[in-house]
Scaffold this motif. Sequence first.
Motif, PDB file in Angstrom:
ATOM      1  N   ALA A 116       0.824  -1.209   0.000  1.00  0.00           N
ATOM      2  CA  ALA A 116       0.000   0.000   0.000  1.00  0.00           C
ATOM      3  C   ALA A 116       0.857   1.257   0.000  1.00  0.00           C
ATOM      4  O   ALA A 116       0.606   2.199  -0.762  1.00  0.00           O
ATOM      5  CB  ALA A 116      -0.948  -0.010   1.196  1.00  0.00           C
ATOM      6  N   LEU A 117       1.867   1.298   0.866  1.00  0.00           N
ATOM      7  CA  LEU A 117       2.707   2.496   0.928  1.00  0.00           C
ATOM      8  C   LEU A 117       3.475   2.735  -0.371  1.00  0.00           C
ATOM      9  O   LEU A 117       3.521   3.878  -0.851  1.00  0.00           O
ATOM     10  CB  LEU A 117       3.661   2.391   2.122  1.00  0.00           C
ATOM     11  CG  LEU A 117       2.991   2.548   3.500  1.00  0.00           C
ATOM     12  CD1 LEU A 117       3.991   2.277   4.615  1.00  0.00           C
ATOM     13  CD2 LEU A 117       2.388   3.935   3.659  1.00  0.00           C
ATOM     14  N   PRO A 118       4.095   1.693  -0.974  1.00  0.00           N
ATOM     15  CA  PRO A 118       4.720   1.938  -2.287  1.00  0.00           C
ATOM     16  C   PRO A 118       3.732   2.419  -3.340  1.00  0.00           C
ATOM     17  O   PRO A 118       4.076   3.237  -4.198  1.00  0.00           O
ATOM     18  CB  PRO A 118       5.302   0.561  -2.658  1.00  0.00           C
ATOM     19  CG  PRO A 118       5.539  -0.106  -1.344  1.00  0.00           C
ATOM     20  CD  PRO A 118       4.421   0.349  -0.466  1.00  0.00           C
ATOM     21  N   LEU A 119       2.476   1.920  -3.290  1.00  0.00           N
ATOM     22  CA  LEU A 119       1.470   2.379  -4.247  1.00  0.00           C
ATOM     23  C   LEU A 119       1.203   3.869  -4.084  1.00  0.00           C
ATOM     24  O   LEU A 119       1.071   4.610  -5.073  1.00  0.00           O
ATOM     25  CB  LEU A 119       0.162   1.602  -4.064  1.00  0.00           C
ATOM     26  CG  LEU A 119       0.049   0.237  -4.725  1.00  0.00           C
ATOM     27  CD1 LEU A 119      -1.292  -0.404  -4.389  1.00  0.00           C
ATOM     28  CD2 LEU A 119       0.219   0.340  -6.229  1.00  0.00           C
ATOM     29  N   VAL A 120       1.120   4.319  -2.834  1.00  0.00           N
ATOM     30  CA  VAL A 120       0.903   5.747  -2.588  1.00  0.00           C
ATOM     31  C   VAL A 120       2.072   6.552  -3.144  1.00  0.00           C
ATOM     32  O   VAL A 120       1.883   7.588  -3.809  1.00  0.00           O
ATOM     33  CB  VAL A 120       0.721   6.022  -1.083  1.00  0.00           C
ATOM     34  CG1 VAL A 120       0.639   7.523  -0.818  1.00  0.00           C
ATOM     35  CG2 VAL A 120      -0.538   5.334  -0.559  1.00  0.00           C
ATOM     36  N   GLY A 121       3.288   6.087  -2.886  1.00  0.00           N
ATOM     37  CA  GLY A 121       4.465   6.816  -3.353  1.00  0.00           C
ATOM     38  C   GLY A 121       4.567   6.858  -4.863  1.00  0.00           C
ATOM     39  O   GLY A 121       4.766   7.933  -5.463  1.00  0.00           O
ATOM     40  N   VAL A 122       4.413   5.694  -5.508  1.00  0.00           N
ATOM     41  CA  VAL A 122       4.495   5.647  -6.979  1.00  0.00           C
ATOM     42  C   VAL A 122       3.356   6.444  -7.594  1.00  0.00           C
ATOM     43  O   VAL A 122       3.542   7.179  -8.576  1.00  0.00           O
ATOM     44  CB  VAL A 122       4.466   4.180  -7.464  1.00  0.00           C
ATOM     45  CG1 VAL A 122       4.346   4.118  -8.984  1.00  0.00           C
ATOM     46  CG2 VAL A 122       5.716   3.446  -7.010  1.00  0.00           C
ATOM     47  N   GLY A 123       2.163   6.308  -7.012  1.00  0.00           N
ATOM     48  CA  GLY A 123       1.011   7.028  -7.551  1.00  0.00           C
ATOM     49  C   GLY A 123       1.202   8.529  -7.517  1.00  0.00           C
ATOM     50  O   GLY A 123       0.927   9.237  -8.493  1.00  0.00           O
ATOM     51  N   MET A 124       1.682   9.053  -6.392  1.00  0.00           N
ATOM     52  CA  MET A 124       1.861  10.497  -6.294  1.00  0.00           C
ATOM     53  C   MET A 124       3.012  10.977  -7.175  1.00  0.00           C
ATOM     54  O   MET A 124       2.980  12.106  -7.688  1.00  0.00           O
ATOM     55  CB  MET A 124       2.107  10.907  -4.841  1.00  0.00           C
ATOM     56  CG  MET A 124       0.866  10.777  -3.967  1.00  0.00           C
ATOM     57  SD  MET A 124      -0.634  11.502  -4.695  1.00  0.00           S
ATOM     58  CE  MET A 124      -0.158  13.226  -4.837  1.00  0.00           C
ATOM     59  N   LEU A 125       4.026  10.131  -7.396  1.00  0.00           N
ATOM     60  CA  LEU A 125       5.102  10.498  -8.323  1.00  0.00           C
ATOM     61  C   LEU A 125       4.552  10.657  -9.739  1.00  0.00           C
ATOM     62  O   LEU A 125       4.867  11.627 -10.439  1.00  0.00           O
ATOM     63  CB  LEU A 125       6.198   9.432  -8.290  1.00  0.00           C
ATOM     64  CG  LEU A 125       7.397   9.686  -9.224  1.00  0.00           C
ATOM     65  CD1 LEU A 125       8.131  10.956  -8.816  1.00  0.00           C
ATOM     66  CD2 LEU A 125       8.344   8.489  -9.201  1.00  0.00           C
ATOM     67  N   LEU A 126       3.699   9.713 -10.146  1.00  0.00           N
ATOM     68  CA  LEU A 126       3.076   9.824 -11.472  1.00  0.00           C
ATOM     69  C   LEU A 126       2.178  11.059 -11.542  1.00  0.00           C
ATOM     70  O   LEU A 126       2.123  11.745 -12.571  1.00  0.00           O
ATOM     71  CB  LEU A 126       2.254   8.561 -11.766  1.00  0.00           C
ATOM     72  CG  LEU A 126       3.032   7.268 -11.978  1.00  0.00           C
ATOM     73  CD1 LEU A 126       2.075   6.091 -12.110  1.00  0.00           C
ATOM     74  CD2 LEU A 126       3.904   7.373 -13.226  1.00  0.00           C
ATOM     75  N   ARG A 127       1.475  11.332 -10.450  1.00  0.00           N
ATOM     76  CA  ARG A 127       0.578  12.486 -10.422  1.00  0.00           C
ATOM     77  C   ARG A 127       1.359  13.791 -10.566  1.00  0.00           C
ATOM     78  O   ARG A 127       0.971  14.693 -11.313  1.00  0.00           O
ATOM     79  CB  ARG A 127      -0.198  12.478  -9.098  1.00  0.00           C
ATOM     80  CG  ARG A 127      -1.117  13.671  -8.879  1.00  0.00           C
ATOM     81  CD  ARG A 127      -2.279  13.659  -9.821  1.00  0.00           C
ATOM     82  NE  ARG A 127      -3.248  14.685  -9.497  1.00  0.00           N
ATOM     83  CZ  ARG A 127      -4.301  14.973 -10.252  1.00  0.00           C
ATOM     84  NH1 ARG A 127      -4.507  14.318 -11.367  1.00  0.00           N
ATOM     85  NH2 ARG A 127      -5.142  15.916  -9.904  1.00  0.00           N
ATOM     86  N   LEU A 128       2.460  13.904  -9.842  1.00  0.00           N
ATOM     87  CA  LEU A 128       3.234  15.139  -9.865  1.00  0.00           C
ATOM     88  C   LEU A 128       3.937  15.360 -11.196  1.00  0.00           C
ATOM     89  O   LEU A 128       4.144  16.503 -11.618  1.00  0.00           O
ATOM     90  CB  LEU A 128       4.276  15.121  -8.735  1.00  0.00           C
ATOM     91  CG  LEU A 128       3.708  15.217  -7.310  1.00  0.00           C
ATOM     92  CD1 LEU A 128       4.805  15.008  -6.286  1.00  0.00           C
ATOM     93  CD2 LEU A 128       3.018  16.556  -7.092  1.00  0.00           C
ATOM     94  N   THR A 129       4.295  14.273 -11.878  1.00  0.00           N
ATOM     95  CA  THR A 129       5.023  14.407 -13.151  1.00  0.00           C
ATOM     96  C   THR A 129       4.098  14.447 -14.357  1.00  0.00           C
ATOM     97  O   THR A 129       4.557  14.621 -15.478  1.00  0.00           O
ATOM     98  CB  THR A 129       6.025  13.246 -13.323  1.00  0.00           C
ATOM     99  OG1 THR A 129       5.323  11.993 -13.245  1.00  0.00           O
ATOM    100  CG2 THR A 129       7.095  13.299 -12.241  1.00  0.00           C
ATOM    101  N   GLY A 130       2.807  14.276 -14.141  1.00  0.00           N
ATOM    102  CA  GLY A 130       1.878  14.325 -15.286  1.00  0.00           C
ATOM    103  C   GLY A 130       0.499  14.743 -14.860  1.00  0.00           C
ATOM    104  O   GLY A 130      -0.489  14.054 -15.113  1.00  0.00           O
ATOM    105  N   GLU A 131       0.419  15.898 -14.190  1.00  0.00           N
ATOM    106  CA  GLU A 131      -0.821  16.318 -13.551  1.00  0.00           C
ATOM    107  C   GLU A 131      -1.985  16.436 -14.518  1.00  0.00           C
ATOM    108  O   GLU A 131      -3.118  16.098 -14.196  1.00  0.00           O
ATOM    109  CB  GLU A 131      -0.607  17.653 -12.829  1.00  0.00           C
ATOM    110  CG  GLU A 131      -1.811  18.083 -12.013  1.00  0.00           C
ATOM    111  CD  GLU A 131      -1.520  19.302 -11.165  1.00  0.00           C
ATOM    112  OE1 GLU A 131      -2.451  19.826 -10.546  1.00  0.00           O
ATOM    113  OE2 GLU A 131      -0.352  19.739 -11.145  1.00  0.00           O
ATOM    114  N   LYS A 132      -1.747  16.918 -15.734  1.00  0.00           N
ATOM    115  CA  LYS A 132      -2.830  17.144 -16.686  1.00  0.00           C
ATOM    116  C   LYS A 132      -2.968  16.024 -17.708  1.00  0.00           C
ATOM    117  O   LYS A 132      -3.721  16.153 -18.670  1.00  0.00           O
ATOM    118  CB  LYS A 132      -2.600  18.466 -17.431  1.00  0.00           C
ATOM    119  CG  LYS A 132      -2.580  19.698 -16.529  1.00  0.00           C
ATOM    120  CD  LYS A 132      -3.918  19.919 -15.837  1.00  0.00           C
ATOM    121  CE  LYS A 132      -3.908  21.192 -15.009  1.00  0.00           C
ATOM    122  NZ  LYS A 132      -5.198  21.425 -14.336  1.00  0.00           N
ATOM    123  N   SER A 133      -2.243  14.923 -17.507  1.00  0.00           N
ATOM    124  CA  SER A 133      -2.253  13.834 -18.484  1.00  0.00           C
ATOM    125  C   SER A 133      -2.932  12.598 -17.902  1.00  0.00           C
ATOM    126  O   SER A 133      -3.271  12.544 -16.716  1.00  0.00           O
ATOM    127  CB  SER A 133      -0.821  13.487 -18.894  1.00  0.00           C
ATOM    128  OG  SER A 133      -0.110  12.966 -17.784  1.00  0.00           O
TER     129      SER A 133
END
Length: 528
Positions: A116-133
């Motif tokens: 769960a914790l790695p999912l949160v970390g990876v998910g937010m990394l993707l969110r921050l690097t592609g906010e509008k995509s």
Amino acid sequence: MSVPAAAAAFLGGIGMFLLGMGLMTEGLKLAAGSALERVLASSTRTRLRGLGSGALLTALVQSSSAVTVATIGFVNAGLVSLGQALWVLYGANVGTTMTGWLVALVGLQFKVEVFALPLVGVGMLLRLTGEKSRRGAVGLALAGFGVLFLGIEVLRSSFAAVAQQVDLPQGEGAFAVLAQLAVGVVMTVLMQSSSAALAVALTAAQGGMLSPQGAAAVVIGANIGTTVTALLATIGATPNAKRAAAGHVAFNVLTGVVALALLPWLVTAIAGLRQALALPPSPAAKLALFHTAFNLLGVVLMWPLSDRLAHELGRRFRSGEEDEARPQHLDDNVLAVPALALDALEQEVRRFGGMAVEAARRALTGEAAPPQDPRPSARLGNAIAEFITRLNRQSMGPESARRLPEILRVVRYWEAVRELAADAAAVRAEPGAAGALARFDAAFRQSALALLEAVDPRRAGGDAEEVARLAEEMQRHYQELKAAYLEAGAAGSLALPAMDAALRHASTTRRALEQAIKGRLHLQRVTR
């Protein structure tokens, strides 16, 4: 852990579960984009396809609400019938049971913090690097997935701490079952999420705080509790939304009543079915299987009743449609899916354009607007503007963000047509002249009416070449009319006030027609 600390942990676990569910649903809806529309549009032709598409999409986006509002959007747009939409909604009820399986087979069986914790970390990394995509939307869904399971872990810990100190309604008598049912209803109403109520019931059953039958009664109550949410969502909604909500209520209440009447036998049958399917012997797995089975039972119960229900619902909630000034397609529930909200907005703009064209036609022919509602399109225009304001507050993908200002431009064209038509009606002079003036006047009106027919957004046709030909003909008749009236006024054969009124009426009508042409042609470009 003390009881107060466990209670605080319980509230935090519920909050994390709801937060994770919200993030996951929002991310999956944005990532799905127009795919949600395409699947629903192409998969509702038969009962089984509608049922399957509703179940599949709900399982994928983890939100029966998203599928429900998408379906309402298609009913409002006339793309699917109410009968077809009901089967999608029944399928959404089946699809929402996937949450129970996630909790039972994953959330309560593994050390969730490991993934769960790695999912949160990876998910937010993707969110921050592609906010509008789309990548950012997938990241948001992954982060929500992780937070959801962290919430389940907190719930499990809190239940384990208070299992020996807090008594939930126990027993298998009528009063005990009704109390357990009420627990499910109240939890769902308070949390506004049957999935959260189901997670609580599963963790309570897993922690030994509820018997299998008691937990099953709580699950039935959670399903019935969702009808309160559906009823609240219909306040101020369109008639189609109210019909869909009524269908949802009928399904859940009928299924709940029958499942409650058969509860002891269903629980026994589920135990045998679990063994036959070789599922884990945990109470949570049994409860997830019960949740799926009794929703499938609802499908079986509704199979012979659905057509009759659709017919009866079609006769209800018609008063709003009889008021043409009230939106028929705009519904705040579809704001959750911006692409569908834009489709509904486009349909309402077509209605608005049709009313503007009708006002221009009345100004040409001298008809008065209905005495009980002289300017209904003005109120509809205000409703459209308010809906656009609310839609602007939603998170939209690039395609939706591009479409919205284009549709807004079309609204402005039709608003200009409405205002000019009102001005033309105010200065219209009855054709009192005879001979050539009457002939020129009739020719202009005839060409203008033909052009209005071609640009009416409620009708098919009106391609660019036809509109251009009719517009050229209208302009020619306008110039001939203008020259004839000016000549008559100069010669003294027509009073100057009458000449001025006739020319102002013709000029205002011509400008209204020019705006109508822009509105129709621009609307065609928006919908391609």
